[in-house]
Design a protein around this motif. Structure first.
Motif, short mmCIF file in Angstrom:
data_model
loop_
_atom_site.label_atom_id
_atom_site.label_comp_id
_atom_site.label_asym_id
_atom_site.label_seq_id
_atom_site.Cartn_x
_atom_site.Cartn_y
_atom_site.Cartn_z
N ASP A 156 27.54 1.06 14.29
CA ASP A 156 28.95 0.88 14.61
C ASP A 156 29.43 -0.41 13.96
O ASP A 156 28.66 -1.12 13.30
CB ASP A 156 29.20 0.95 16.12
CG ASP A 156 28.61 -0.21 16.91
OD1 ASP A 156 28.48 -1.34 16.37
OD2 ASP A 156 28.27 0.00 18.09
N HIS A 157 30.72 -0.74 14.12
CA HIS A 157 31.26 -1.88 13.40
C HIS A 157 30.73 -3.22 13.92
O HIS A 157 30.83 -4.24 13.22
CB HIS A 157 32.79 -1.85 13.37
CG HIS A 157 33.35 -2.31 12.06
ND1 HIS A 157 34.59 -1.95 11.60
CD2 HIS A 157 32.81 -3.09 11.09
CE1 HIS A 157 34.79 -2.51 10.42
NE2 HIS A 157 33.73 -3.20 10.08
N SER A 158 30.15 -3.24 15.11
CA SER A 158 29.60 -4.51 15.61
C SER A 158 28.55 -5.06 14.66
O SER A 158 28.32 -6.27 14.60
CB SER A 158 28.99 -4.32 17.00
OG SER A 158 27.73 -3.68 16.95
N PHE A 217 38.24 -2.29 5.43
CA PHE A 217 39.00 -1.04 5.53
C PHE A 217 38.87 -0.56 6.95
O PHE A 217 37.77 -0.30 7.42
CB PHE A 217 38.43 0.01 4.57
CG PHE A 217 38.61 -0.29 3.12
CD1 PHE A 217 39.69 0.28 2.42
CD2 PHE A 217 37.74 -1.14 2.44
CE1 PHE A 217 39.86 0.00 1.07
CE2 PHE A 217 37.93 -1.42 1.09
CZ PHE A 217 38.98 -0.85 0.40
N ASP A 218 39.99 -0.40 7.65
CA ASP A 218 39.87 -0.09 9.08
C ASP A 218 41.24 0.30 9.63
O ASP A 218 42.27 -0.21 9.19
CB ASP A 218 39.35 -1.34 9.83
CG ASP A 218 38.62 -1.02 11.13
OD1 ASP A 218 38.89 0.04 11.73
OD2 ASP A 218 37.77 -1.84 11.52
N ALA A 219 41.22 1.20 10.58
CA ALA A 219 42.44 1.47 11.35
C ALA A 219 42.69 0.39 12.39
O ALA A 219 43.81 0.26 12.88
CB ALA A 219 42.33 2.83 12.04
N HIS A 279 42.02 -3.72 14.03
CA HIS A 279 41.77 -5.12 13.70
C HIS A 279 40.34 -5.55 14.03
O HIS A 279 39.78 -6.42 13.37
CB HIS A 279 42.73 -6.04 14.47
CG HIS A 279 44.15 -5.95 14.02
ND1 HIS A 279 44.57 -6.28 12.76
CD2 HIS A 279 45.27 -5.55 14.68
CE1 HIS A 279 45.88 -6.11 12.65
NE2 HIS A 279 46.33 -5.65 13.82
N ASP A 280 39.80 -4.99 15.12
CA ASP A 280 38.47 -5.43 15.60
C ASP A 280 38.46 -6.93 15.89
O ASP A 280 37.50 -7.64 15.58
CB ASP A 280 37.37 -5.07 14.59
CG ASP A 280 37.09 -3.58 14.52
OD1 ASP A 280 37.69 -2.82 15.30
OD2 ASP A 280 36.29 -3.16 13.67
N LEU A 281 39.53 -7.34 16.52
CA LEU A 281 39.69 -8.75 16.88
C LEU A 281 39.81 -8.93 18.39
O LEU A 281 40.42 -9.88 18.88
CB LEU A 281 40.94 -9.33 16.19
CG LEU A 281 40.92 -9.42 14.66
CD1 LEU A 281 42.32 -9.75 14.13
CD2 LEU A 281 39.92 -10.47 14.18
N THR A 286 31.23 -6.01 21.41
CA THR A 286 31.33 -4.58 21.12
C THR A 286 31.75 -4.36 19.67
O THR A 286 31.99 -5.31 18.92
CB THR A 286 32.41 -3.92 22.00
OG1 THR A 286 33.68 -4.45 21.58
CG2 THR A 286 32.21 -4.20 23.47
N ASN A 287 31.88 -3.08 19.32
CA ASN A 287 32.38 -2.71 18.00
C ASN A 287 33.88 -3.01 17.83
O ASN A 287 34.42 -2.77 16.75
CB ASN A 287 32.09 -1.24 17.70
CG ASN A 287 32.77 -0.29 18.67
OD1 ASN A 287 33.13 -0.68 19.78
ND2 ASN A 287 32.95 0.96 18.25
N GLY A 288 34.50 -3.54 18.85
CA GLY A 288 35.90 -3.94 18.72
C GLY A 288 36.06 -5.41 18.41
O GLY A 288 37.18 -5.92 18.33
N VAL A 338 33.55 -1.23 5.28
CA VAL A 338 34.26 0.05 5.27
C VAL A 338 34.05 0.79 6.58
O VAL A 338 33.03 1.44 6.80
CB VAL A 338 33.80 0.92 4.08
CG1 VAL A 338 34.60 2.22 4.05
CG2 VAL A 338 33.93 0.16 2.77
N ASP A 339 35.02 0.67 7.47
CA ASP A 339 35.03 1.47 8.69
C ASP A 339 35.67 2.80 8.31
O ASP A 339 36.85 2.87 7.94
CB ASP A 339 35.86 0.75 9.76
CG ASP A 339 35.89 1.50 11.08
OD1 ASP A 339 35.70 2.73 11.09
OD2 ASP A 339 36.13 0.84 12.12
N MET A 340 34.87 3.87 8.41
CA MET A 340 35.35 5.15 7.91
C MET A 340 36.54 5.68 8.69
O MET A 340 37.23 6.58 8.22
CB MET A 340 34.22 6.19 7.93
CG MET A 340 33.07 5.85 6.99
SD MET A 340 33.51 5.96 5.22
CE MET A 340 33.39 7.74 4.98
CA LIG Z 1 36.26 -1.21 13.00
#
Ligand SMILES: [Ca+2]
Ligand SMILES: [Ca+2]
Ligand SMILES: [Ca+2]
Ligand SMILES: [Ca+2]
Ligand SMILES: [Ca+2]
Ligand SMILES: [Ca+2]
Ligand SMILES: [Ca+2]
Ligand SMILES: [Ca+2]
Ligand SMILES: [Ca+2]
Ligand SMILES: [Ca+2]
Ligand SMILES: [Ca+2]
Ligand SMILES: [Ca+2]
Lengths: 315, 315, 315, 315, 315, 315
Positions: E126-128, E148-150, E152-154, E163-165, E240-242
């Motif tokens: 995952d993005h984490s 690349f992401d929908a 922010h993951d911030l 987490t992955n967020g 690259v977050d798909m």
């Molecule tokens: Ca992400």
């Protein structure tokens, strides 16, 4: 890979319990001179099937399913420790079906000729592969065959050639086995034609229907048949078409249907049979992993293998 | 199409074994004057269902499933050779549910009036169709009904109208059958309301729970009930709600659940019952092919039909 | 069936709108002497495929998908009214792949020889069938071929025989077509080997990659190619491998992948091409309905057929 | 539940980010006197559908899908903060389809009569519910309707009654709207009958085909139509049949097919349209969550709602 | 295995075209001293995910998907011949999530320290995992990150930990990168909270929404960002977050939704970006193969890798 | 909502039979001072699992499955009328697994401390939760544990920490229970390691294999074990790992396999056991609804709960 912290080979970064041996850990690729209790070969052929079949995926799926099991039988208080020598799979041409069937005979002949194993496990593939496998296994010996199946597989070969509906017809016609050397267990109603039941009769094939299994019990039947075959043959081969099972227990067979065996009966039968020394080979056929539910049928096939091994060890 | 090499009608370019008759080959579209042992009609209605149901697809799915079976019973050493006269399906309006239920009565009345068959097979649809089917079947006769079901289907009709939860309530309220003419087998715990169990009692309906089935055996129950009904009715109708089966054996019923019958018990029961001459009709309901696994439940329904036919022939 | 109220033939008790003609209503089984604008034949063969493929189910699935469409094009304000003469499907042996490929040539030769139709629709099957179909279609004529495909299908035949990776190689090697008669559109990166791109070049095959399609537009390419081929050939055959489409639009192809054509581009191309009189045949291949999502890919194939018919009518 | 450490209400023990408002948090059950920007009602009816449809599950699925979104639009730099007053769902009888359609009119009439919201969101259900919803919405007002749809939905009602193929025919025939008050966008080839295209014409319905959408752009069309309708009606209602979308973007519609709109075009159109004050209601219909892939189509419906809300806020 | 006719290693009895190199043939397990253009490591961790995620299966699924591709780009007329040194996967404890995240840093630090490759491919997970990967990659260098992401993951880390967020929040808070070193592309409406958009702003993170991508084009954005970052950082990392892709193109991401990028845009962007020498690493995250359709999303990931390699070669 | 005709709360516009009480109607959220026969808490934790598991979805799925059942047992002629006090679910952090396990102890300690219920139902989650649950349940009391399971769950904790393979090891090591207080029923061949069978032995754990269950019957075993435990403990806790069942009956467990218990045996066992007053708690674990077939396994879990309640009432 030890120079890097925490790195494992690709696909292996899994949980590992130091005290647990997985059943697939028993698999060992053949190298020259190797000898052990069990040998295995995969036969990924299902294009001869009458219906659309992905049984060619089963050798991989069954080996994979062995990962879901350990080597330990608590019922017997014993660990399976003998390695299974894995000879790999036989190469299949995409378009040359008849050639594939011949190559199976050649490949398995070479494999069996090593005498590397006392007992052999052949992973189909559809049931057509049993013709080739039994032919290779026979060599010059008299082979008895115990076939678990909902179907006779005695169809004429003019309609469609050497399909998965014909292996035992072809073995009889080619004099590889005689009718009296073949015992069919689990034959089901509304799943065969009268003509082939008659043919079985005429050839002296012994047939136990599902009603027979329910009435006589699987161990009674096997006891009788193995003793009978043991007297007239040199060695006995089990051919396990998983569709002998009821659809509720083997949802991944191409020809599923109701009215079949439950899985405990099959497992009990395999354990019982494998105690006999004359039983020295088993094939497992007619699993299509691409239409199964959660690989249930391949998991069951793996359990069948383990029961066979347990029976051999416990002999 | 004989002027072209190798061409077959669309969808028929399949493998054909010259010695095998498929069970669906017994189906024969009705033409005037035809007579035979069995008649069949499809009733593709499931919009009355309380829950979302695609049981309207079942008549086609069951006929299709007959292709997976042959006509030959090895257990009995006999071939089913009588044709099933197929009267087709009853037209269903997308929006007029009540009208559909009336049209079923009319259509089946016309079908039964032909007296073209000695025994009738009605393919639902949801269980609401049994009201219409039994009403048509009764004509002026006294009909006994043996219902295989996890549910009483005796709900009040004020809450939701003539749903699939009400057919037997409506048959009783409309005096088409009497309570003592109805026998319910396989009724399951936590699947019905106390009020409807009480209602069954009050009406004189005979109820066998799943525990009764397990304790008494299906043949014992059927023997007793058929004999009892035979004395007080002219003819007996089997209504087979497939959800009488445990979810492991009938995964395609809308109302699946555990604690039910296994498929061998049902198949044995149908075979046993069909030996009795007074049993002259059977419906099969509550199969939703769109949520089934590999048409298992329709395959089982086809097997139920073949057991019924075997029993009739073997009578 | 008119003597019974509400009864319809089995499987037909469906909603019918009196003003709507379904596209499948245009299908008409061939009888001798029949002539019309369109002819159709199914070629249910996919055992030659390199990967597991149920493309043999596609002829039935595509015909079935025609039921989801009407005959009316609002864009053009016209109704398709010409019948499609359906010659059925070619018989396939379960085990004789090479024989099947020969039977396709024979069967289609007979079909085309009727000259019953001006334009022909051939439903595969995997792409290997295009060899047989184009060979039959060619007869003595010079045939131009426009191939929509992610792949060259120019593999050597020593590795695996006449698979679905080889049809155009075999057409070239057997001198059925020349390299300059073949135009490949939609060829994709990382989906072919350098050797076969080179082979295409050497043979004079015209190749348009997906980047070419995106840059030049499909109509520009087709316009150029059809005009070029029209000058050097007698007739042009479209071979539509549905995997030319991006996986998002054709999820049911065995060899799905990203980076392909969207469905509107293909539909526009087919419509554009079919306006040309020299284009007189089209095959549609490489749809495996058993792995598709909700028959999306067969639905798209049906739409491709309708675009072809619209173009022909509108010519 | 605060007296227990770590306990949360059943089903709520989920991750919660203190800074994030989920879109479903905007839903607020109606209580008397409440007023806000948006009102919502669910209409879980799909039994009138011509084909098997589980669109009755969509109101719940769409509300659930709102949980996958936040309230924040970065494109506009604004947070949706207005509550959506949720009036719940309309009760549906399992067997009384026509009664259900009447109850929708009554229920929504009462809901709209509260004037609790400036803009209304109606969640179907199949498209038949739009008849009832628009009838209720109209009251005595002149309503313009912009219908996003692959189909005209102008079928005759003699064949099948008030199905999901008839709502706009019935609105016209019952004089609830006039032909010139109806604008259909996205009408697709081979998806309608000539007779109904003609009927649309005769009634003065404006029709934009998919080719028109591709050629003119959605915003151009909407701009023109909204301005036209705004002059001749009091209020405008958007009716969004999700099958206006191509099957690749809305895989969960009963009537999927190729050749449709992509999702960005629809989303852009909804945003554009909702800026107009006269647009005061929107329904979303023809999503069957039981056949969708990962609720994609319900997720898209939720996004459509959010675009509508964004447009209204940004007005 | 050459002493046996036709035997191949288990699972390898597949079709092999002598002229075709599969993309997975480029993978080569690391041994000491090895050097090449590309290095790869898998990070099978998805337990930190906020929602249920099987992204831990993605490293294996993506490597497997490389088998579906060849090494040849017809667009460029070149073969990828450089090997990808595969360092395997990082070991993951089933219960020690924080420890796993630390082990990723350690393992990748060791891997990167080999300097065995010029460019690195990291497969999540995952993005984490990008936090750990970028931390390891940075060492003492200034790293620019293009995400690349929908999303922010911030997110704040008090609610739920790392987490992955949260990966980019943590990179900023831990001073591993600065806000101006981070560029986010494809950020989507209703998919983030206002607070985190504000946080991005405050930190000097550059944000391109999906509307920006549609308006400006991906190459314009990348050109600008890469040039900007190239001036202020030593090296640039692509994350690259798909799920930056629309759900129609990446159906296997845990957080699917509409309104995203199409796959061609992403592929074009990766190709464009990889031409820049400063871009020396790429991770691919947020693919859950267990919920994908036919591994579409892993296939796309494999194509992303090949585009990256093509860009590097073509530089 | 009574001011509107036909409006129901969102999601509730369902069929309701006035005479039927659904089993989920017995659920009642806890408020202070409440007391009743049964209490329930959900523990949605499955991240400790060795394999990928969505068992965290099970508490919701089981509660939902209660809707498929009524409160009435026809077998006993009695209605379940006692409420189940629902304390909700325990909050789970996405990243802090160990903390979650501690929070379960704290939360359940508070719940049990209310003494609001005589009997407790704990819904997992994976089997790791039983450690926390039993620890909380024990307080200072001596607890006997009857574990239905294919596995010992006595793994060492060094390999992977407190996974779902370790709960009973940890209970023993932490002296929460003694070996003689633990009885394991349904232990299966090839599903455990020899080392852990030995450990069970050494610790004095009683082990009944599946062969024991088949030979001795479940009631015989339970009778003996409950009496034995009743003498040496204060209270007995049932821990029901659904994978004790054969894969045909519990297709939704992560670790499915053949050779297990059938569902009737389990249901009979639970009913039998619950008659004993000392049995005052039961957990149900290892159901992953995301991989189940039609929630069969959760339906069975609901039935297990109802059997438990029936036994308690009938005591
Ligand atoms: Ca992400
Ligand atoms: Ca067989
Ligand atoms: Ca068989
Ligand atoms: Ca019923
Ligand atoms: Ca029932
Ligand atoms: Ca091709
Ligand atoms: Ca291709
Ligand atoms: Ca519509
Ligand atoms: Ca529509
Ligand atoms: Ca994301
Ligand atoms: Ca366990
Ligand atoms: Ca277990």
């Amino acid at each position: 890979m030890s120079e890097f912290r925490h790195m494992m080979p690709a696909g292996k970064a899994l949980f590992k319990d130091r005290h647990t041996t997985k059943a697939n850990d028993l698999l060992q690729s053949y190298t020259s001179g190797m000898e052990n209790e069990f040998g295995m070969a995969g036969v990924p052929l299902s294009k001869p099937s009458i219906s659309h079949s992905g049984a060619s995926f089963a050798p991989s799926a069954i080996r994979e399913a062995l990962k879901s099991f350990t080597t330990y039988s608590g019922e017997e208080g014993m660990d399976l420790t003998e390695r299974i020598i894995d000879f790999g799979d036989i190469y299949m041409s995409p378009t040359d079906i008849i050639g594939n069937q011949e190559r199976i005979v050649e490949g398995l002949t070479d494999v069996f000729a090593t005498k590397a194993a006392k007992n052999w496990l052949v992973l189909g593939g559809d049931h057509s592969i049993s013709y080739s496998s039994i032919k290779a296994f026979a060599g010059g010996k008299k082979v008895g065959v115990i076939q678990f199946d909902a179907h006779h597989d005695l169809r004429n070969t003019e309609d469609g050639g050497p399909t998965n509906g014909t292996p035992f017809r072809r073995l009889l016609e080619d004099n590889i086995i005689k009718g009296e050397h073949l015992s069919q267990i689990g034959i089901r109603d509304f799943t065969n034609a009268a003509a082939y039941d008659r043919y079985a009769s005429e050839q002296g094939v012994t047939v136990y229907t599902m009603a027979d299994v329910d009435r006589l019990t699987i161990t009674k039947i096997l006891d009788e048949e193995i003793q009978r075959l043991a007297e007239i043959t040199d060695v006995i081969y089990l051919s396990v078409d998983m569709d002998v099972l009821d659809q509720a227990f083997a949802p991944g067979c191409p020809a599923i249907g109701p009215g079949g065996m439950d899985s405990k009966t099959l497992l009990k039968g395999i354990l019982f049979a494998s105690h006999y020394e004359k039983i020295q080979a088993m094939d497992i056929v007619e699993i299509d992993p691409s239409i199964d539910f959660r690989n249930m049928t391949s998991r069951l096939a793996a359990y069948v293998i383990l029961q066979f091994m347990k029976g051999k060890k416990n002999r």
